[in-house]
Structure formats: C-alpha cells, structure tokens
Design a protein around this motif. Sequence first.
Motif, short mmCIF file in Angstrom:
data_model
loop_
_atom_site.label_atom_id
_atom_site.label_comp_id
_atom_site.label_asym_id
_atom_site.label_seq_id
_atom_site.Cartn_x
_atom_site.Cartn_y
_atom_site.Cartn_z
N LYS A 75 0.82 -1.21 0.00
CA LYS A 75 0.00 0.00 0.00
C LYS A 75 0.85 1.26 0.00
O LYS A 75 0.55 2.23 -0.71
CB LYS A 75 -0.94 -0.02 1.21
N ILE A 76 1.93 1.26 0.78
CA ILE A 76 2.78 2.46 0.83
C ILE A 76 3.51 2.65 -0.49
O ILE A 76 3.77 3.79 -0.92
CB ILE A 76 3.77 2.42 2.01
N ILE A 77 3.84 1.56 -1.16
CA ILE A 77 4.45 1.66 -2.49
C ILE A 77 3.49 2.35 -3.46
O ILE A 77 3.86 3.28 -4.19
CB ILE A 77 4.84 0.27 -3.02
N GLU A 78 2.24 1.92 -3.44
CA GLU A 78 1.25 2.49 -4.37
C GLU A 78 0.98 3.96 -4.06
O GLU A 78 0.91 4.79 -4.99
CB GLU A 78 -0.04 1.67 -4.29
N THR A 79 0.82 4.30 -2.80
CA THR A 79 0.54 5.70 -2.46
C THR A 79 1.75 6.60 -2.73
O THR A 79 1.59 7.75 -3.14
CB THR A 79 0.10 5.84 -0.99
N THR A 80 2.94 6.07 -2.52
CA THR A 80 4.15 6.86 -2.79
C THR A 80 4.27 7.16 -4.28
O THR A 80 4.67 8.27 -4.67
CB THR A 80 5.40 6.12 -2.28
N MET A 81 3.92 6.20 -5.11
CA MET A 81 3.99 6.42 -6.56
C MET A 81 2.96 7.44 -7.04
O MET A 81 3.10 7.98 -8.15
CB MET A 81 3.80 5.10 -7.30
N GLU A 82 1.95 7.71 -6.25
CA GLU A 82 0.93 8.68 -6.64
C GLU A 82 1.26 10.09 -6.16
O GLU A 82 0.54 11.04 -6.48
CB GLU A 82 -0.44 8.26 -6.08
N ARG A 83 2.32 10.25 -5.42
CA ARG A 83 2.68 11.56 -4.90
C ARG A 83 3.30 12.45 -5.98
O ARG A 83 3.92 11.96 -6.93
CB ARG A 83 3.63 11.42 -3.71
N SER A 84 3.14 13.75 -5.82
CA SER A 84 3.70 14.68 -6.80
C SER A 84 5.22 14.59 -6.85
O SER A 84 5.84 14.84 -7.90
CB SER A 84 3.27 16.11 -6.48
N GLU A 85 5.83 14.24 -5.71
CA GLU A 85 7.29 14.12 -5.68
C GLU A 85 7.80 13.01 -6.58
O GLU A 85 8.95 13.04 -7.03
CB GLU A 85 7.79 13.88 -4.25
N PHE A 86 6.96 12.00 -6.84
CA PHE A 86 7.34 10.93 -7.77
C PHE A 86 7.56 11.53 -9.16
O PHE A 86 8.53 11.19 -9.85
CB PHE A 86 6.26 9.85 -7.81
N VAL A 87 6.66 12.40 -9.57
CA VAL A 87 6.79 13.06 -10.87
C VAL A 87 8.05 13.92 -10.89
O VAL A 87 8.81 13.90 -11.87
CB VAL A 87 5.54 13.91 -11.17
N ASP A 88 8.29 14.67 -9.81
CA ASP A 88 9.50 15.49 -9.73
C ASP A 88 10.76 14.63 -9.92
O ASP A 88 11.65 14.98 -10.71
CB ASP A 88 9.60 16.18 -8.36
N TRP A 89 10.82 13.52 -9.19
CA TRP A 89 12.04 12.72 -9.13
C TRP A 89 12.35 12.06 -10.46
O TRP A 89 13.49 12.10 -10.95
CB TRP A 89 11.92 11.69 -8.02
N TRP A 90 11.34 11.44 -11.07
CA TRP A 90 11.60 10.71 -12.31
C TRP A 90 11.67 11.64 -13.51
O TRP A 90 12.32 11.32 -14.52
CB TRP A 90 10.58 9.58 -12.48
N SER A 91 11.08 12.83 -13.41
CA SER A 91 11.29 13.84 -14.45
C SER A 91 12.73 14.33 -14.42
O SER A 91 13.34 14.59 -15.46
CB SER A 91 10.33 15.02 -14.24
#
Length: 509
Positions: A75-91
């Motif tokens: 669950k924490i993996i899924e919610t972490t991937m939905e965070r805006s910081e995920f977009v920041d990091w992989w961009s």
Amino acid sequence: MLPPDKGFKPAPVPQDNIIDRDVVAKLNDLRITPSEVTDDEHFLRRLMVDLIGIQPTPEQVLAFVADQDPAKREKIIETTMERSEFVDWWSLKWGDLLQNSRNTSSDRGVYAFREWIRAAIARNMPLDEFAREVITARGSSIDNPASAFYAVSKDPDDTIQRVTQVFCGVRMLCARCHPHPFEHWTQGDYYGLHSFFNQVSIKPDPHQVGVVNAKTILVNLAAPYSTNPRTTKVQPPRYLGGGEPKLDTGTDRRAEYARWLTTPENPHFARSLTNRIWSYFFHRGIIDPVDDLRSTNPPINGPLLDSLTKEFVEHHFDMRHLMKVIVMSETYQRSSLTNETNAHDDMNFSHAIPGGVPAEAMLDSVVQATGVKENFGGVPAGFTAAQFPDGNVQSTFLGIFGKPQRMDACECERDLSTNMLQALHFINGQAILNRVTNPAGRPALLLAKKPNDDELIDQLYLWSLARRPTEKEHTIAAQFITDAGDKRNEAAQDLMWALLNSRDFTMLQ
C-alpha cells in the motif's frame, strides 16, 4: 570459486515474485544465504528516497511502523507512486538522460521540455510511446517541446550516440571509424544508423530571434543516405544488428527507426530500459555499466534480466509497473546486514549494498530534516532540488555531491561515490551548522514544545535518520543531554549535527 559446503541449506525458491525466484535460485547455486528482509523503518526510508527523492517525515515513519496491515508495504508503495514528488524525481532522471539544459536550449525551451517530461511521467506514458515521441520530434521547442532533445546534438553523429546509449544501452562511438573492438558493430552498422538521422538539421528559431539557444529542428525529407567512408558507398538505413528496411522516398526515416526500436521483439530497447530502471534501485545494473550492453559484458543473472524484460514488455512498457515489481520483491527489501555466506557478495543481490544518496535527495532531505530552506538562484521561488529544470543552478552542495551537468548521456556523469570533500563540507561547512543553529531550525522548533529528553531524542533521530534510536543510541544521547546541563539547546543542535554527519544519513542502507 564456490565457498566450501559447510552444511549449506538452500533457501526455498519463491514462486510469487519473478525477481526473488531467479535471484534465490542463483544464490543457492553459489551456496549463498540471502539476508533477511529489513525492518519497517529502513525499508520506508530506502523506498521513499528511491521513489520520490526525499526521506519520510517522523509522522510517516511512526504511522507506517504502527500499521498492523500485512499488506502495508504494498500500500505504501502504491501511495508513494501517486505523490507529486514521484513526478519530480523521475522527471529529473529523464531530464538528465535526455540532457535538457540551458547550455544548449533557451530558457523557454528547457522549461517547455521539462513540463513535457513531467506530463509524460504524471500520466505514466508507456516508455515505447515516450521514446517514439522524443525520437520523431521536430519544429520549435515551443510548439513541440520534445524537439529540445535534438538541440543538444551538433550533428547526426551526436544524435546516434545519444539515441543508442539512452534507448539501447549501446555505445556506438568506436564503430564510426573502425569495427567495434568489443562488439560486432561495424561501420556499416554505424552509417546505417546515420542514414536514419541525417535528415535532421538544427537552425535558430525564427520565432525567437535574438534569444540565446533558441532552436528549431528541421527535417529534410529529400536528404540522401549517408556514405560509409571506408567503402565510399552509400549506406542505406540499417537497424542496429542488421536488417535494412525498404523506405519510400520523401519520408521521415526516424519514424521507421522509432517503430523498429520500440517493437516488443527488439532485443535492445526493453532489455536496456529494464536494466537501467533496475540500477536505480540497486546501485548497479544486472548488466553493468547500464549503458554498455554488449556480448562481452554479460548479465550477472541472465534469467533475472530475461524474466524482468518479459514482464516489462507484457505490461506494455509500463515504467511504474516494473518499478512496483522491483520494490515489492524481497530482494529489494533485504537488509544490508550480512551473514557469513554473503558478506563478500556485492554482485548477486543477496543483501542491500549501502550506496550514496543522490545530490538532490540529500539536499532536500537536509532541508526537510532541519526545517531551513535553501535559497536558489535561477529557478522560481519554492523549487526543491528535485524540481530543477537542469544543472545550471548554482549550488555548491549539489556540485560536491555529484549532480550531473547534463553534458553526457551516460549514467556515469552522476557521481554517487563518497569522498573527503563531502565529509569536510558536512563537518566544517555551513550547510549543516547554519541550519541546526538557526533560531527557526529543527532543534529550536522541537525545544519550543518543551519535550522531555526521551521525546527530544526520538524526534531528533526521526527527523535526521527517519528512524528511532536503538537502546544503546538512546542511552548515549540521553547522557549527552544530561551532561549539557542548562545548555540543552546547544546539546540538541550538536546531536542533530552529529546525526546528519553520520553514515546513516549520508548513505542509503
């Protein structure tokens, strides 16, 4: 050489995760017992730094540890991937690879390309589609932001080397002048690729006259094929590894290359991207270096790479799915604590290998821990280090900790090694000291709440290391604060300074 068989008992081979299945099978062959899965606190910090480039807050750590749900890690993996910081990091990572930079593009073009990449990551654009759009981009970066990819290249030779290194993990430079010394690529292969890209030219953007590095990408559909200088003959377009397509005249030959590149049957694209994404979570590829895939550099675990590549293709080049498969595995979640069989294993993924924290994640975590922001010039106010459009932001901290300048499409440009200069910067520099002594910094904020010693120590550890202290650590810290007497404020500052200087903060364990 295999270690001696001192009653080695093979571990059960899991069947519910393709990674654990192939990793454990090889470890059994090598008589290596894998380490146990790490505890919740170390797992959460590792996961969040890897997925979103910043460590968890105390509230997140305590909530996760207290959660009794057996599925909480998924669950924490899924919610972490939905965070805006995920977009920041992989961009940020794709901006590095595609070399988006104000050294070669205009300010407007860099930000436009950055936003294009961010939109692609946010909607989880399949990576085959992502690659096709980048490779076939043309026009002004204002109208078609992905065309900024070509603004970096001086000529088709640059483009070939960048495209093959990023999307195939193959280095083609040697084959420009002679047969590759470590691979079967020939000049025919090289100039066959050249013919796919020699229609492209780069001109000043007529819509941005006078703007520095404002460029437009033109495609001359009538351009002839390239000439192989060794044979002096025209070389028709040739796929990497053979095959010469019959193309109609007057077509953009890049479109055929992009189509071929991203087909599921292509032996280069899915395999190299799978290997590259794996490396972001294990500090090395299954084939390493990740952008030097060749027959003389085989994978450390062939079945593992084959299984993961198949999974990636079957799920339509879904980057998030591949990442979830990786971080859900016990292989990823293993402790860095070793046993007598795996203490010297640093290649077969039998335990976590402590690695350096990327520069941007380090700085953003320092800011979060201390509560004192960093002032950057050249970017909008409020930007975090992970949100930078390129490497042209002046920051001594980021430079010391290895932030790439996007001068090369090689992963090697980012330096994750630790060195004396970094240690001295933390110990003697102002990056940490000024923050922990700041009247608005974390020690002062915590002391304002008038905590008892136990509460203060726990909070300093949670903010600094994203974990609670061990019993021994707590005893030492409590004695330190007691000995400080009425200088409790200085003791809290010193303790946080020491924690941020520790290996537990500067390394991902």
